[in-house]
Design a protein around this motif. Structure first.
Motif, PDB file in Angstrom:
ATOM      1  N   ASP A 115       0.882  -0.919   0.176  1.00 51.68           N
ATOM      2  CA  ASP A 115       0.082   0.397  -0.213  1.00 51.68           C
ATOM      3  C   ASP A 115       0.521   1.276   0.082  1.00 51.68           C
ATOM      4  N   ASP A 118      -2.308  -9.862  -7.840  1.00 48.76           N
ATOM      5  CA  ASP A 118      -3.470  -9.179  -6.675  1.00 48.76           C
ATOM      6  C   ASP A 118      -4.473  -8.936  -7.214  1.00 48.76           C
ATOM      7  N   LYS A 119      -5.749  -9.103  -7.830  1.00 42.42           N
ATOM      8  CA  LYS A 119      -6.194  -8.430  -8.177  1.00 42.42           C
ATOM      9  C   LYS A 119      -6.913  -7.453  -7.340  1.00 42.42           C
ATOM     10  N   ASP A 120      -7.224  -7.284  -5.881  1.00 45.74           N
ATOM     11  CA  ASP A 120      -7.876  -6.192  -5.378  1.00 45.74           C
ATOM     12  C   ASP A 120      -7.050  -5.471  -4.488  1.00 45.74           C
ATOM     13  N   LYS A 121      -5.688  -5.567  -5.393  1.00 47.93           N
ATOM     14  CA  LYS A 121      -4.564  -4.298  -4.994  1.00 47.93           C
ATOM     15  C   LYS A 121      -4.816  -3.676  -6.279  1.00 47.93           C
ATOM     16  N   GLU A 122      -4.911  -4.277  -7.964  1.00 45.85           N
ATOM     17  CA  GLU A 122      -5.014  -3.876  -8.739  1.00 45.85           C
ATOM     18  C   GLU A 122      -6.069  -3.336  -8.475  1.00 45.85           C
ATOM     19  N   ILE A 123      -7.341  -2.921  -8.313  1.00 46.55           N
ATOM     20  CA  ILE A 123      -8.494  -2.454  -8.209  1.00 46.55           C
ATOM     21  C   ILE A 123      -8.087  -1.193  -7.562  1.00 46.55           C
ATOM     22  N   ALA A 124      -7.351  -1.352  -6.627  1.00 50.26           N
ATOM     23  CA  ALA A 124      -7.572  -0.462  -5.297  1.00 50.26           C
ATOM     24  C   ALA A 124      -7.117   0.817  -6.010  1.00 50.26           C
ATOM     25  N   ASP A 131      -2.040  -8.467 -14.634  1.00 49.96           N
ATOM     26  CA  ASP A 131      -2.631 -10.067 -13.510  1.00 49.96           C
ATOM     27  C   ASP A 131      -2.903 -11.497 -13.834  1.00 49.96           C
ATOM     28  N   ASN A 143      -5.513 -13.164 -13.108  1.00 43.91           N
ATOM     29  CA  ASN A 143      -6.620 -12.554 -13.160  1.00 43.91           C
ATOM     30  C   ASN A 143      -7.712 -11.678 -13.478  1.00 43.91           C
ATOM     31  N   LEU A 156     -10.155  -8.877 -14.379  1.00 42.64           N
ATOM     32  CA  LEU A 156     -10.019  -7.004 -14.627  1.00 42.64           C
ATOM     33  C   LEU A 156     -10.039  -6.281 -16.048  1.00 42.64           C
ATOM     34  N   ASP A 171     -14.896  -3.026 -13.518  1.00 44.11           N
ATOM     35  CA  ASP A 171     -16.402  -3.088 -12.576  1.00 44.11           C
ATOM     36  C   ASP A 171     -17.571  -2.001 -12.713  1.00 44.11           C
TER      37      ASP A 171
END
Length: 393
Positions: free
Chosen positions: A209, A235-241, A256, A259, A263, A267
């Motif tokens: 982060d 890490d898809k959540d890190k990319e989205i963030a 990624d 995923n 991605l 979304d």
């Protein structure tokens, strides 16, 4: 007549495998996308060169450029001289620059062909990387050489910078200098240490982060000089963030390989269109090029279910190719090119074909069949049998 062969299982036992018999994926001619999609393309080694493969590289230039022409024919761009091309892992800087030159020359004959080229510091020997200034000079040398050819830059993560930097401020200094000089917007490159252990702690910290905040700060300081950032953290959540925090007009290029389907689909969240979806700069697109092209064509037409139906079956294959040790994924990419007749041999720069076992490659073969990615099934079976025979099967 069904195609069958003997393949080893993960336990080492031989089992009979029968191909599914489904038709290979083929995109429509002239397919159009609503995402930018780069394939990080591999190089084809020259197996007849009289060299020491672990110490020297020899490239089959005709076959290498032919593969790029194949990718362009499918509507995919080429991310040139990246880690998929074994950059810094068998392919040295002089050979990389020659690869970039040849690729840019070939692209001029293909209307709309996209090429972006890796700019790094890999010609700087580890023992010679003493200071941040050494890193800046190394980047500038490659930057000047690529821009002289008219190339767009992908500013690759630097092993030398990871070695000498004492904290985020050193990264800010280097990237501020490089971005301020760029002739056209660049793609930044954040490669996790699962791909290259020498890049651990990139951006000056092992806290992802905090590292993301540093990278975003650099982008925010130079938004007109950054086309986008490619991150490969798996890490898809890190990319989205991170995607949701990018300035308007700066793209997230997903790297990624676990995923990518969801991605790229996106979304829809975020205050600007680019924050709600990812474009792509992927090594796996080299191995699954027809499926990637067909799926992206469906996505552009609003056929999200067809997009996932085509691309979804490729994800298990990709996760297998990129299984730990992830840096050996290049072997699976070249294996797929050989199975599908895009090169005459299964040899790699640096002898890297030896990094994966026969059971690993046998499972890759099964997963490629399940994803409808064996373009010439009979020929693929013949080649798989040949490889098995070389291993005593």
């Amino acid at each position: 007549m069904a195609l069958t062969l003997k393949l080893p299982s993960a336990r080492g036992a031989l089992e009979t495998y029968t191909l599914r018999g489904t038709s290979p994926v083929k995109p429509a001619r002239g397919v159009k996308f609503n995402r930018i999609a780069y394939s990080a393309a591999h190089v084809v080694a020259d197996p007849l060169a009289a060299i020491d493969p672990w110490l020297q590289s020899a490239v089959d230039w005709d076959a290498t450029i032919a593969y790029r022409q194949y990718l362009w024919s499918l509507g995919l761009g080429v991310a040139e001289a990246m880690d998929t091309a074994q950059r810094g892992m068998g392919l040295d800087w002089p050979t990389s620059l020659e690869l970039i030159r040849r690729s840019l020359d070939a692209a001029r004959d293909v209307p709309g062909a996209l090429v972006a080229s890796g700019c790094g510091t890999d010609h700087l020997a580890p023992e010679d990387a003493k200071t941040v200034d050494d890193v800046i000079r190394a980047y500038e040398e490659q930057m000047a050489a690529i821009e002289k050819l008219g190339g767009k830059l992908i500013v690759m993560a630097s092993r030398a910078l990871a070695k000498v930097a004492k904290g985020p401020a050193d990264y800010e200094r280097v990237y501020d200098r490089i971005l301020s000089q760029a002739k056209q917007p660049v793609v930044l490159h954040w490669l996790g240490d699962m791909f290259d252990p020498a890049l651990a702690g990139y951006w000056g910290t092992k806290d992802v982060d905090a590292a993301m905040a540093t990278a975003l700060g650099i982008i925010a300081a130079h938004p007109s000089k950054v086309d986008g950032i490619k991150i490969s953290l798996l890490d898809k959540d890190k990319e989205i963030a991170m995607r949701r925090r990018l300035p308007a007009g700066v793209r997230m290029y997903t790297g990624d390989d676990f995923n990518y389907a969801e991605l790229i689909a996106g979304d829809g969240f975020g205050s600007t269109p680019v924050q709600g979806k990812s474009d792509a700069l992927l090594g796996i697109f080299d191995a699954i090029a027809p499926a990637a092209s067909a799926a992206l064509g469906e996505l552009a037409q609003g056929n999200i279910d067809k997009f996932h139906a085509i691309l979804g079956p490729t994800v298990p294959l990709s996760r297998h190719i990129f299984a730990a040790p992830t840096r050996f994924y290049k072997t699976g990419v070249v294996f797929m090119a050989w199975l599908n007749g895009h090169q005459k041999h299964f040899a790699m720069v640096g002898g890297q074909q030896s990094t994966r076992s026969l059971p690993h490659l046998a499972e890759l073969f099964r997963l490629a069949d399940a994803a409808n990615l064996l373009e010439q099934p009979e020929a693929a079976v013949t080649r798989m049998k040949t490889l098995a025979a070389l291993h005593g099967v």
